[in-house]
Scaffold this motif. Structure first.
Motif, PDB file in Angstrom:
ATOM      1  N   ASP A   1       0.831  -1.205   0.000  1.00 17.85           N
ATOM      2  CA  ASP A   1       0.000   0.000   0.000  1.00 17.85           C
ATOM      3  C   ASP A   1       0.865   1.255   0.000  1.00 17.85           C
ATOM      4  OD1 ASP A   1      -2.941   1.150   0.685  1.00 17.85           O
ATOM      5  OD2 ASP A   1      -1.374   2.289   1.695  1.00 17.85           O
ATOM      6  N   VAL A   2       1.929   1.238   0.805  1.00 21.32           N
ATOM      7  CA  VAL A   2       2.779   2.427   0.892  1.00 21.32           C
ATOM      8  C   VAL A   2       3.530   2.642  -0.417  1.00 21.32           C
ATOM      9  CG1 VAL A   2       4.835   3.372   2.020  1.00 21.32           C
ATOM     10  CG2 VAL A   2       2.961   2.429   3.398  1.00 21.32           C
ATOM     11  N   ILE A   3       4.049   1.568  -0.991  1.00 23.24           N
ATOM     12  CA  ILE A   3       4.738   1.699  -2.282  1.00 23.24           C
ATOM     13  C   ILE A   3       3.769   2.261  -3.329  1.00 23.24           C
ATOM     14  CG2 ILE A   3       5.769   0.413  -4.203  1.00 23.24           C
ATOM     15  CD1 ILE A   3       7.007  -1.446  -2.079  1.00 23.24           C
ATOM     16  N   LYS A   4       2.561   1.758  -3.324  1.00 23.23           N
ATOM     17  CA  LYS A   4       1.554   2.220  -4.293  1.00 23.23           C
ATOM     18  C   LYS A   4       1.299   3.725  -4.152  1.00 23.23           C
ATOM     19  CE  LYS A   4      -3.180   1.137  -5.752  1.00 23.23           C
ATOM     20  NZ  LYS A   4      -2.854   1.032  -7.183  1.00 23.23           N
ATOM     21  N   ARG A   5       1.188   4.189  -2.912  1.00 20.00           N
ATOM     22  CA  ARG A   5       0.936   5.616  -2.709  1.00 20.00           C
ATOM     23  C   ARG A   5       2.062   6.477  -3.284  1.00 20.00           C
ATOM     24  NH1 ARG A   5      -2.342   6.801   2.521  1.00 20.00           N
ATOM     25  NH2 ARG A   5      -3.547   4.891   2.745  1.00 20.00           N
ATOM     26  N   PHE A   6       3.312   6.045  -3.038  1.00 14.74           N
ATOM     27  CA  PHE A   6       4.441   6.839  -3.523  1.00 14.74           C
ATOM     28  C   PHE A   6       4.579   6.728  -5.044  1.00 14.74           C
ATOM     29  CE2 PHE A   6       6.701   8.819  -0.003  1.00 14.74           C
ATOM     30  CZ  PHE A   6       6.016   8.284   1.070  1.00 14.74           C
ATOM     31  N   GLU A   7       4.308   5.560  -5.588  1.00 13.30           N
ATOM     32  CA  GLU A   7       4.362   5.412  -7.053  1.00 13.30           C
ATOM     33  C   GLU A   7       3.296   6.251  -7.736  1.00 13.30           C
ATOM     34  OE1 GLU A   7       6.375   1.145  -8.132  1.00 13.30           O
ATOM     35  OE2 GLU A   7       4.192   1.212  -7.968  1.00 13.30           O
ATOM     36  N   GLN A   8       2.081   6.190  -7.194  1.00 16.17           N
ATOM     37  CA  GLN A   8       1.022   6.907  -7.908  1.00 16.17           C
ATOM     38  C   GLN A   8       1.143   8.415  -7.750  1.00 16.17           C
ATOM     39  OE1 GLN A   8      -2.560   4.935  -6.584  1.00 16.17           O
ATOM     40  NE2 GLN A   8      -2.761   6.182  -4.767  1.00 16.17           N
ATOM     41  N   ARG A   9       1.842   8.861  -6.713  1.00 16.40           N
ATOM     42  CA  ARG A   9       2.113  10.294  -6.581  1.00 16.40           C
ATOM     43  C   ARG A   9       3.097  10.768  -7.649  1.00 16.40           C
ATOM     44  NH1 ARG A   9       1.826  14.184  -2.161  1.00 16.40           N
ATOM     45  NH2 ARG A   9       1.674  16.107  -3.327  1.00 16.40           N
ATOM     46  N   GLY A  10       3.908   9.811  -8.145  1.00 19.86           N
ATOM     47  CA  GLY A  10       4.858  10.136  -9.218  1.00 19.86           C
ATOM     48  C   GLY A  10       6.313  10.087  -8.790  1.00 19.86           C
ATOM     49  N   PHE A  11       6.556   9.633  -7.578  1.00 14.59           N
ATOM     50  CA  PHE A  11       7.941   9.551  -7.123  1.00 14.59           C
ATOM     51  C   PHE A  11       8.624   8.312  -7.674  1.00 14.59           C
ATOM     52  CE2 PHE A  11       6.059  12.145  -3.560  1.00 14.59           C
ATOM     53  CZ  PHE A  11       6.585  13.329  -4.041  1.00 14.59           C
ATOM     54  N   LYS A  12       9.940   8.358  -7.694  1.00 16.51           N
ATOM     55  CA  LYS A  12      10.745   7.299  -8.295  1.00 16.51           C
ATOM     56  C   LYS A  12      11.488   6.523  -7.204  1.00 16.51           C
ATOM     57  CE  LYS A  12      13.316   8.490 -11.901  1.00 16.51           C
ATOM     58  NZ  LYS A  12      14.517   8.993 -12.639  1.00 16.51           N
ATOM     59  N   LEU A  13      11.330   5.224  -7.226  1.00 11.50           N
ATOM     60  CA  LEU A  13      12.010   4.369  -6.262  1.00 11.50           C
ATOM     61  C   LEU A  13      13.442   4.126  -6.723  1.00 11.50           C
ATOM     62  CD1 LEU A  13      11.651   2.584  -3.708  1.00 11.50           C
ATOM     63  CD2 LEU A  13      10.924   0.738  -5.240  1.00 11.50           C
ATOM     64  N   VAL A  14      14.410   4.533  -5.899  1.00 13.34           N
ATOM     65  CA  VAL A  14      15.817   4.365  -6.305  1.00 13.34           C
ATOM     66  C   VAL A  14      16.596   3.457  -5.359  1.00 13.34           C
ATOM     67  CG1 VAL A  14      15.907   6.538  -7.600  1.00 13.34           C
ATOM     68  CG2 VAL A  14      16.541   6.530  -5.175  1.00 13.34           C
ATOM     69  N   GLY A  15      15.939   2.970  -4.284  1.00 10.96           N
ATOM     70  CA  GLY A  15      16.597   2.013  -3.388  1.00 10.96           C
ATOM     71  C   GLY A  15      15.560   1.371  -2.503  1.00 10.96           C
ATOM     72  N   MET A  16      15.728   0.052  -2.228  1.00  7.57           N
ATOM     73  CA  MET A  16      14.777  -0.610  -1.333  1.00  7.57           C
ATOM     74  C   MET A  16      15.359  -1.917  -0.806  1.00  7.57           C
ATOM     75  SD  MET A  16      10.800  -1.639  -1.872  1.00  7.57           S
ATOM     76  CE  MET A  16      11.017  -2.698  -3.258  1.00  7.57           C
ATOM     77  N   LYS A  17      15.164  -2.172   0.484  1.00  7.80           N
ATOM     78  CA  LYS A  17      15.532  -3.473   1.044  1.00  7.80           C
ATOM     79  C   LYS A  17      14.757  -3.756   2.319  1.00  7.80           C
ATOM     80  CE  LYS A  17      19.668  -1.335   2.986  1.00  7.80           C
ATOM     81  NZ  LYS A  17      21.150  -1.324   2.996  1.00  7.80           N
TER      82      LYS A  17
END
Ligand code: CMP
Length: 144
Positions: A21-37
């Motif tokens: 859900d949190v990833i979805k919110r940030f993606e749909q806002r238009g932000f770019k994921l550049v690191g995750m673990k």
């Protein structure tokens, strides 16, 4: 201004299956994921992360909570992402957080507030450096 910020699902967020859900919110806002673990945070990294809170009465319970299960740490990039993330996450005290924010939708208590987001550009730089090795961050653009 292109910025980067650190967002982390705390152990309660992971246990309650809120990562997607949190990833979805940030993606749909238009932000770019550049690191995750996903990782189990050590007391050493948590002590560093919460250094400024070390004299607070809730400090040791905060560290215990944050070490109680895995966290998902992410770096998001975009225009004013530091400030926007704080607005999307909501008030630190979940009881005050507005509906529509992550905390306002999923949390009722300040000590189980689901998510972290850096509170300034300077803090974001420090936190990203603490949680990520340079080689774990990926700069990317849409293919033509
Ligand atoms: P966050 O703002 O992400 O980082 C500091 C954390 O400390 C905060 O979220 C809460 O999880 C915790 N915190 C802050 N104030 C209190 C408090 N009064 N009681 C318990 N935990 C707190």
């Amino acid at each position: 201004v292109q910025e980067r910020t650190l967002v982390a699902l705390k152990p309660d967020g992971v246990q309650r299956r809120l990562v997607g859900d949190v990833i979805k919110r940030f993606e749909q806002r238009g932000f770019k994921l550049v690191g995750m673990k996903l990782l189990q945070a050590s007391e050493v990294i948590l002590a560093e992360h919460y250094h400024d809170l070390r004299r607070k009465p809730f400090y040791s319970s905060l560290i215990r909570y944050m070490a109680s299960g895995p966290v998902v740490v992410m770096v998001w990039e975009g225009h004013n992402v530091v400030r926007s993330s704080r607005l999307m996450v909501g008030d630190t005290d979940s009881a005050q957080a507005k509906p529509g924010t992550v905390r306002g939708d999923f949390s009722v208590h300040i000590s189980r507030n689901v998510i972290h987001a850096s509170d300034s550009v300077e803090v974001a730089e420090r936190e990203i450096g603490l949680w990520f090795h340079v080689s774990e961050l990926v700069s990317w653009d849409n293919a033509d």
